[in-house]
Design an enzyme around this catalytic site. Structure first.
Site, PDB file in Angstrom:
ATOM      1  N   ASN A   9      -2.797  -4.237   1.801  1.00 56.65           N
ATOM      2  CA  ASN A   9      -1.884  -3.467   2.649  1.00 56.65           C
ATOM      3  C   ASN A   9      -0.467  -3.682   2.117  1.00 56.65           C
ATOM      4  O   ASN A   9       0.119  -4.740   2.319  1.00 56.65           O
ATOM      5  CB  ASN A   9      -2.025  -3.973   4.096  1.00 56.65           C
ATOM      6  CG  ASN A   9      -1.024  -3.330   5.036  1.00 56.65           C
ATOM      7  OD1 ASN A   9      -0.330  -2.378   4.662  1.00 56.65           O
ATOM      8  ND2 ASN A   9      -0.959  -3.845   6.246  1.00 56.65           N
ATOM      9  N   TRP A  10       0.036  -2.652   1.446  1.00 57.11           N
ATOM     10  CA  TRP A  10       1.342  -2.801   0.788  1.00 57.11           C
ATOM     11  C   TRP A  10       2.497  -2.780   1.793  1.00 57.11           C
ATOM     12  O   TRP A  10       3.627  -3.087   1.440  1.00 57.11           O
ATOM     13  CB  TRP A  10       1.542  -1.684  -0.243  1.00 57.11           C
ATOM     14  CG  TRP A  10       0.629  -1.761  -1.441  1.00 57.11           C
ATOM     15  CD1 TRP A  10      -0.498  -2.535  -1.590  1.00 57.11           C
ATOM     16  CD2 TRP A  10       0.754  -1.021  -2.658  1.00 57.11           C
ATOM     17  NE1 TRP A  10      -1.065  -2.317  -2.824  1.00 57.11           N
ATOM     18  CE2 TRP A  10      -0.319  -1.402  -3.491  1.00 57.11           C
ATOM     19  CE3 TRP A  10       1.676  -0.070  -3.123  1.00 57.11           C
ATOM     20  CZ2 TRP A  10      -0.489  -0.863  -4.772  1.00 57.11           C
ATOM     21  CZ3 TRP A  10       1.501   0.472  -4.395  1.00 57.11           C
ATOM     22  CH2 TRP A  10       0.434   0.070  -5.210  1.00 57.11           C
ATOM     23  N   LYS A  11       2.206  -2.348   3.011  1.00 55.84           N
ATOM     24  CA  LYS A  11       3.262  -2.220   4.037  1.00 55.84           C
ATOM     25  C   LYS A  11       4.434  -1.401   3.482  1.00 55.84           C
ATOM     26  O   LYS A  11       4.200  -0.466   2.707  1.00 55.84           O
ATOM     27  CB  LYS A  11       3.690  -3.607   4.529  1.00 55.84           C
ATOM     28  CG  LYS A  11       2.477  -4.427   4.999  1.00 55.84           C
ATOM     29  CD  LYS A  11       2.843  -5.646   5.784  1.00 55.84           C
ATOM     30  CE  LYS A  11       1.573  -6.398   6.159  1.00 55.84           C
ATOM     31  NZ  LYS A  11       1.813  -7.552   7.001  1.00 55.84           N
ATOM     32  N   HIS A  95      -2.990  -1.724  13.246  1.00 57.27           N
ATOM     33  CA  HIS A  95      -2.423  -2.936  12.641  1.00 57.27           C
ATOM     34  C   HIS A  95      -1.441  -3.582  13.619  1.00 57.27           C
ATOM     35  O   HIS A  95      -0.747  -2.884  14.363  1.00 57.27           O
ATOM     36  CB  HIS A  95      -1.719  -2.580  11.330  1.00 57.27           C
ATOM     37  CG  HIS A  95      -1.282  -3.792  10.579  1.00 57.27           C
ATOM     38  ND1 HIS A  95      -0.100  -4.432  10.857  1.00 57.27           N
ATOM     39  CD2 HIS A  95      -1.890  -4.509   9.610  1.00 57.27           C
ATOM     40  CE1 HIS A  95       0.002  -5.493  10.073  1.00 57.27           C
ATOM     41  NE2 HIS A  95      -1.067  -5.567   9.302  1.00 57.27           N
ATOM     42  N   GLU A  97       1.402  -4.729  13.350  1.00 57.47           N
ATOM     43  CA  GLU A  97       2.796  -4.255  13.294  1.00 57.47           C
ATOM     44  C   GLU A  97       2.925  -2.915  14.013  1.00 57.47           C
ATOM     45  O   GLU A  97       3.971  -2.629  14.595  1.00 57.47           O
ATOM     46  CB  GLU A  97       3.263  -4.206  11.835  1.00 57.47           C
ATOM     47  CG  GLU A  97       3.527  -5.618  11.310  1.00 57.47           C
ATOM     48  CD  GLU A  97       3.187  -5.860   9.852  1.00 57.47           C
ATOM     49  OE1 GLU A  97       3.151  -4.896   9.074  1.00 57.47           O
ATOM     50  OE2 GLU A  97       2.949  -7.039   9.509  1.00 57.47           O
ATOM     51  N   GLU A 165      -7.205  -9.844  12.697  1.00 57.35           N
ATOM     52  CA  GLU A 165      -5.922 -10.301  12.160  1.00 57.35           C
ATOM     53  C   GLU A 165      -5.124 -10.981  13.270  1.00 57.35           C
ATOM     54  O   GLU A 165      -4.384 -10.311  14.008  1.00 57.35           O
ATOM     55  CB  GLU A 165      -5.130  -9.113  11.618  1.00 57.35           C
ATOM     56  CG  GLU A 165      -5.806  -8.404  10.467  1.00 57.35           C
ATOM     57  CD  GLU A 165      -4.770  -7.735   9.561  1.00 57.35           C
ATOM     58  OE1 GLU A 165      -4.723  -8.099   8.388  1.00 57.35           O
ATOM     59  OE2 GLU A 165      -4.003  -6.905  10.046  1.00 57.35           O
ATOM     60  N   GLY A 171       1.803 -12.794   7.848  1.00 56.61           N
ATOM     61  CA  GLY A 171       3.104 -12.960   7.220  1.00 56.61           C
ATOM     62  C   GLY A 171       3.754 -14.310   7.476  1.00 56.61           C
ATOM     63  O   GLY A 171       4.923 -14.515   7.154  1.00 56.61           O
ATOM     64  N   SER A 211      -2.230 -14.013   6.140  1.00 57.89           N
ATOM     65  CA  SER A 211      -1.857 -15.032   5.144  1.00 57.89           C
ATOM     66  C   SER A 211      -3.005 -15.394   4.196  1.00 57.89           C
ATOM     67  O   SER A 211      -3.135 -16.544   3.787  1.00 57.89           O
ATOM     68  CB  SER A 211      -1.300 -16.284   5.829  1.00 57.89           C
ATOM     69  OG  SER A 211      -0.096 -15.976   6.510  1.00 57.89           O
ATOM     70  N   GLY A 232      -1.891  -8.841   2.923  1.00 63.31           N
ATOM     71  CA  GLY A 232      -0.546  -8.284   2.948  1.00 63.31           C
ATOM     72  C   GLY A 232       0.276  -8.825   1.788  1.00 63.31           C
ATOM     73  O   GLY A 232       0.172  -8.361   0.654  1.00 63.31           O
ATOM     74  N   GLY A 233       1.070  -9.852   2.054  1.00 62.84           N
ATOM     75  CA  GLY A 233       2.009 -10.373   1.052  1.00 62.84           C
ATOM     76  C   GLY A 233       1.393 -10.630  -0.317  1.00 62.84           C
ATOM     77  O   GLY A 233       1.964 -10.242  -1.353  1.00 62.84           O
TER      78      GLY A 233
END
Ligand code: PGA
Length: 258
Positions: A9-11, A95, A97, A165, A171, A211, A232-233
């Site tokens: 997930n590049w966000k 998600h 966010e 999640e 994150g 994470s 993610g990251g």
């Protein structure tokens, strides 16, 4: 057997040159034995060019979100049909966010799941509790409610993946332990069994997100009900993402060899 899915997930990251470099790095390191399914979720503006970059590879392209209508006066929104036209085969819905920064709730997310499935997309539906909810012993209550708000027996379960999640792990660098992830995934699988029956529950993938990185992926992916990772990251670094894919492939090879 459920194939593992590693999804990136590049966000809201990457311009076109950065995205091309990242995708080049991922392609270079792709495990062509295809023991693992791989998907990337770039921002909307990168969907067309990334679709071109992954042509001829088994990498799937997905949207990070969508609206529930086909078209109309919804400034700033993207429809499921537009995602399909841009080359997407899947979409993230719910998600954390979207839930917590953009206040998306159960009714809206339920409509999105239905609309995305109707458009032919595969849905990765995300659920997860906040830290205070976990500390209050409400994890199962929260993720069970989020699940039942959008997932019901009339849907095509073969095109649904769940993502567990925990909000406190996203994150933050603090991943759930493999045992915490397994417990939540096992619970979610039991909820799926209640809705769709044991056959579907045994087939449906439930991936973990929060994470995930190369140093913790193997432990998480070794859990019997953890069928992949939503990253993610760490997915913004091709070598890290590749190492997570490799951890999934190694785990799958181990299962096959047994
Ligand atoms: P993270 O994000 O890996 O950076 O924690 C996961 C996600 O939001 O899907």
């Amino acid at each position: 057997m459920r194939r593992k899915l590693i999804a990136g997930n590049w966000k809201m990251h990457n311009t076109l040159p950065e995205a091309r470099a990242l995708m080049h790095g991922i392609r270079e390191r792709l495990d062509t034995s295809r023991a693992v399914d791989v998907a990337v979720f770039p921002p909307y503006t990168l969907l067309y060019p990334m679709g071109k970059e992954i042509a001829g590879t088994p990498i799937q392209l997905g949207g990070q979100n969508c609206h529930y209508e086909r078209k109309g006066a919804f400034t700033g929104e993207i429809s499921p049909a537009m995602l399909v036209a841009a080359g997407c085969t899947c979409v993230l819905v719910g998600h954390s966010e979207r839930r917590h920064i953009f206040a998306e709730g159960g009714d809206l997310l339920s409509r999105k799941v239905t609309a995305a499935l109707d458009a032919g997309l595969h849905v990765i539906y995300c659920v997860g509790e906040k830290l205070e909810q976990r500390q209050a012993g409400q994890t199962e209550h929260v993720i069970g409610r989020q699940c039942s708000e959008a997932i019901h027996a009339e849907l095509d379960a073969s095109r649904i993946t769940l993502a567990y999640e925990p909000v406190w792990a996203i994150g933050t660098g603090h991943n759930a332990t493999p045992e915490q992830a397994q417990a939540a995934h096992q619970f979610l699988r039991s909820r799926i069994e209640t809705v769709f029956g044991p056959h579907v529950a045994a087939q449906m993938r439930i991936v973990y997100g929060g994470s995930v990185k190369s140093s913790n992926a193997a432990g998480l992916l070794a859990q019997p009900d953890v069928d992949g990772a939503l990253v993610g990251g760490a997915c913004l670094d091709a070598a890290e993402f590749a190492a997570i894919m490799a951890a999934a492939a190694a785990g799958s090879a181990g299962v096959l060899a047994r």
